[in-house]
Design an enzyme around this catalytic site. Sequence first.
Site, PDB file in Angstrom:
ATOM      1  N   ARG A 129      75.813 -60.150  11.313  1.00 28.41           N
ATOM      2  CA  ARG A 129      76.307 -58.773  11.322  1.00 28.41           C
ATOM      3  C   ARG A 129      76.031 -58.088  12.649  1.00 28.41           C
ATOM      4  O   ARG A 129      75.131 -58.459  13.383  1.00 28.41           O
ATOM      5  CB  ARG A 129      75.741 -57.986  10.147  1.00 28.41           C
ATOM      6  N   ARG A 135      75.449 -56.861   5.266  1.00 26.04           N
ATOM      7  CA  ARG A 135      75.577 -58.316   5.115  1.00 26.04           C
ATOM      8  C   ARG A 135      76.813 -58.639   4.274  1.00 26.04           C
ATOM      9  O   ARG A 135      77.467 -59.653   4.453  1.00 26.04           O
ATOM     10  CB  ARG A 135      74.330 -58.881   4.423  1.00 26.04           C
ATOM     11  N   VAL A 147      71.578 -70.032   4.315  1.00 21.88           N
ATOM     12  CA  VAL A 147      71.062 -68.888   5.083  1.00 21.88           C
ATOM     13  C   VAL A 147      72.186 -67.875   5.358  1.00 21.88           C
ATOM     14  O   VAL A 147      71.957 -66.677   5.408  1.00 21.88           O
ATOM     15  CB  VAL A 147      70.420 -69.368   6.409  1.00 21.88           C
ATOM     16  N   ARG A 169      58.622 -59.428   6.373  1.00 22.48           N
ATOM     17  CA  ARG A 169      58.816 -58.067   6.911  1.00 22.48           C
ATOM     18  C   ARG A 169      57.979 -57.056   6.122  1.00 22.48           C
ATOM     19  O   ARG A 169      57.366 -56.147   6.700  1.00 22.48           O
ATOM     20  CB  ARG A 169      60.308 -57.700   6.865  1.00 22.48           C
ATOM     21  N   HIS A 207      69.232 -60.249  -1.369  1.00 20.93           N
ATOM     22  CA  HIS A 207      68.879 -60.151   0.054  1.00 20.93           C
ATOM     23  C   HIS A 207      69.828 -59.155   0.721  1.00 20.93           C
ATOM     24  O   HIS A 207      70.618 -59.496   1.596  1.00 20.93           O
ATOM     25  CB  HIS A 207      68.977 -61.539   0.702  1.00 20.93           C
TER      26      HIS A 207
END
Length: 308
Positions: free
Chosen positions: A82, A88, A118, A151, A175
């Site tokens: 992106r 996403r 992924v 994160r 996600h």
Amino acid sequence: MKITVVGAGAVGATTADNIARRELAEEVVLLDIKEGLSEGKSLDMFQTATLLGFDTKLTGSTNNYEKTAGSDVVVITSGLPRKPGMTREELIGTNANIVKGVAQNILQHSPDAILIIVSNPMDTMTYLTLKSLGLPKNRVIGMGGILDSARFKTYLSFALNCPPNDIHGTVIGGHGDTTMIPLTRLATRNGVPVSQFLDADTLKKVAADTMVGGATLTGLIGTSAWYAPGAATALLVESIVRDQKHIFPCCVYLEGEYGQSDICLGVPVVIGKNGWEEIIDYKLNEEEQAAFNKSADAVRNMNNVLST
Ligand code: NAI
């Protein structure tokens, strides 16, 4: 052990680099559709072997799947990343065609491979791969939660002013910026709940920062991140090839677990040589379960875009 990484872009190359440095395989094949890219990057990485002291061989391949034959684990990162301001989910149409085509080619040459997805939107790409190829569910794993949890732990360490490795924390659900669920209640600093150190507003801010963690980086860098995504993917690969049985939050096919069915979503799973081996029940409270259900609704809507 042979590992293929499809997509020699930022995330794919970083994943291959981490895998090679940690000698997780005898050979890593990096494949990309762009002429010369994978050959160039794998040669560059292989030239670090004597500098960093690893023996894993790195091979490049411009869309030649014969070179990937006999892979034990295949990581799929091919597709568009992106740009600032994009979600996403906006990548869905293009990446669905790429991921499906790549997975079909891979399986022709490595019929027993464990696939790690992924490419974004990752939850939907994982579901698409599983459904379109009819693979056993344990062999298709979406990587997102390991990155989001890293994160989460980073933002908690900032708030606590402590080393990130003192923290345990998990992000489940989709996600996506609005679908992931940082499990604040279960996060600990050396075994002590973080709520003993941080007030509710700070914890809310940590969760909010985590959820837009990828977008923050995209805004800063101009494209999506790769160091942490590559390291997170390599950690997942390591638990498979070394049969470590780590519990990681991964996107897997649910059949009633966490109250959801016929969907791929992030939940804690044991990762070993057979792929994901068991789903661990974190016993969500009412609020967390409601968030999980909402996340599932959003991901299901996205999955439905592909079938309409
Ligand atoms: P990138 O643009 O740097 O690399 C993508 C590569 O895929 C390019 O080199 C391109 O030539 C290649 N590619 C495109 N079509 C192909 C095909 N049919 N066969 C083989 N290769 C093909 O993008 P980047 O930053 O590496 O991201 C890759 C994907 O991973 C994106 O969809 C991104 O959104 C996603 N991502 C997912 C994360 C996660 O946690 N699941 C984290 C970060 C990125």
